[in-house]
Scaffold this motif. Structure first.
Motif, PDB file in Angstrom:
ATOM      1  N   GLU A  96     -54.291  91.367  49.012  1.00 38.33           N
ATOM      2  CA  GLU A  96     -53.384  91.878  50.028  1.00 38.33           C
ATOM      3  C   GLU A  96     -52.799  90.808  50.938  1.00 38.33           C
ATOM      4  O   GLU A  96     -51.617  90.834  51.271  1.00 38.33           O
ATOM      5  CB  GLU A  96     -54.107  92.940  50.855  1.00 38.33           C
ATOM      6  N   HIS A  97     -53.640  89.815  51.330  1.00 42.74           N
ATOM      7  CA  HIS A  97     -53.203  88.845  52.331  1.00 42.74           C
ATOM      8  C   HIS A  97     -53.132  87.402  51.837  1.00 42.74           C
ATOM      9  O   HIS A  97     -52.834  86.507  52.612  1.00 42.74           O
ATOM     10  CB  HIS A  97     -54.136  88.902  53.549  1.00 42.74           C
ATOM     11  N   GLU A  98     -53.450  87.164  50.563  1.00 40.53           N
ATOM     12  CA  GLU A  98     -53.543  85.784  50.087  1.00 40.53           C
ATOM     13  C   GLU A  98     -52.716  85.544  48.830  1.00 40.53           C
ATOM     14  O   GLU A  98     -52.741  86.348  47.905  1.00 40.53           O
ATOM     15  CB  GLU A  98     -55.010  85.426  49.752  1.00 40.53           C
ATOM     16  N   ASP A  99     -51.994  84.426  48.808  1.00 35.06           N
ATOM     17  CA  ASP A  99     -51.370  83.936  47.579  1.00 35.06           C
ATOM     18  C   ASP A  99     -52.473  83.316  46.734  1.00 35.06           C
ATOM     19  O   ASP A  99     -53.512  82.886  47.259  1.00 35.06           O
ATOM     20  CB  ASP A  99     -50.325  82.853  47.871  1.00 35.06           C
ATOM     21  N   GLU A 100     -52.236  83.217  45.419  1.00 37.81           N
ATOM     22  CA  GLU A 100     -53.232  82.654  44.497  1.00 37.81           C
ATOM     23  C   GLU A 100     -52.513  81.721  43.533  1.00 37.81           C
ATOM     24  O   GLU A 100     -51.557  82.121  42.881  1.00 37.81           O
ATOM     25  CB  GLU A 100     -53.894  83.812  43.759  1.00 37.81           C
ATOM     26  N   LEU A 101     -52.967  80.466  43.475  1.00 38.47           N
ATOM     27  CA  LEU A 101     -52.345  79.495  42.581  1.00 38.47           C
ATOM     28  C   LEU A 101     -53.202  79.326  41.322  1.00 38.47           C
ATOM     29  O   LEU A 101     -54.412  79.135  41.418  1.00 38.47           O
ATOM     30  CB  LEU A 101     -52.199  78.141  43.272  1.00 38.47           C
ATOM     31  N   PHE A 102     -52.560  79.421  40.164  1.00 36.53           N
ATOM     32  CA  PHE A 102     -53.207  79.195  38.871  1.00 36.53           C
ATOM     33  C   PHE A 102     -52.682  77.892  38.286  1.00 36.53           C
ATOM     34  O   PHE A 102     -51.470  77.690  38.219  1.00 36.53           O
ATOM     35  CB  PHE A 102     -52.839  80.310  37.877  1.00 36.53           C
ATOM     36  N   TYR A 103     -53.579  77.022  37.855  1.00 35.00           N
ATOM     37  CA  TYR A 103     -53.216  75.812  37.106  1.00 35.00           C
ATOM     38  C   TYR A 103     -53.965  75.889  35.777  1.00 35.00           C
ATOM     39  O   TYR A 103     -55.193  75.977  35.758  1.00 35.00           O
ATOM     40  CB  TYR A 103     -53.598  74.544  37.875  1.00 35.00           C
ATOM     41  N   ILE A 104     -53.235  75.859  34.680  1.00 25.73           N
ATOM     42  CA  ILE A 104     -53.833  76.006  33.353  1.00 25.73           C
ATOM     43  C   ILE A 104     -54.176  74.619  32.820  1.00 25.73           C
ATOM     44  O   ILE A 104     -53.292  73.797  32.585  1.00 25.73           O
ATOM     45  CB  ILE A 104     -52.876  76.731  32.376  1.00 25.73           C
ATOM     46  N   VAL A 105     -55.471  74.382  32.636  1.00 28.24           N
ATOM     47  CA  VAL A 105     -55.960  73.088  32.169  1.00 28.24           C
ATOM     48  C   VAL A 105     -55.972  73.030  30.649  1.00 28.24           C
ATOM     49  O   VAL A 105     -55.567  72.044  30.039  1.00 28.24           O
ATOM     50  CB  VAL A 105     -57.385  72.820  32.715  1.00 28.24           C
TER      51      VAL A 105
END
Length: 127
Positions: A51-60
């Protein structure tokens, strides 16, 4: 000056070698109020949002698809980064094993307000 229990630097490959369960993120570092987490994923994670947070994904390693409720799907091969905006319902899917680095605020709940057998508490992620 308060410090956290994480190493200043670490070998990412070695850190992933210690991860055995899919969809079970492990916190490996903290940068200000953000956790850096690593996870091996395969199959599907429950639909959820933060609800309140962005989430960053980095694919290794591998390939991840993030599906959104409007039918849009983002394909992420190794080397890709993607930000899921706060409040956005999403569904990560990996046909084969995929290694992911996640960067998100320390208060971010693994599967938002959805509880499922896949959900991991912050204590489990720090363990």
């Amino acid at each position: 000056m308060a410090s956290h229990p994480f190493a200043e630097s670490f070998d990412l490959e070695a850190a992933f070698a210690d991860v055995s369960d899919y969809w079970s993120p492990k916190v490996v570092a903290q940068v200000n109020d953000q956790y850096v987490k690593i996870a091996k994923v395969r199959g599907e994670l429950v639909w959820h949002d933060h609800e309140h947070e962005d989430e960053l994904f980095y694919i290794v390693r591998g390939h991840l698809t993030i599906e959104y409720e409007n039918g849009r799907a983002i394909d992420l091969p190794a080397g890709s980064m993607h930000v899921v905006p706060r409040g956005t319902l999403h569904h990560p899917v990996a046909e084969n094993e995929c290694w992911v680095v996640l960067i998100e605020p320390v208060q971010t709940k693994h599967t938002g307000n959805i509880q499922s057998p896949q959900t991991r508490s912050i204590e489990e992620q720090l363990g």
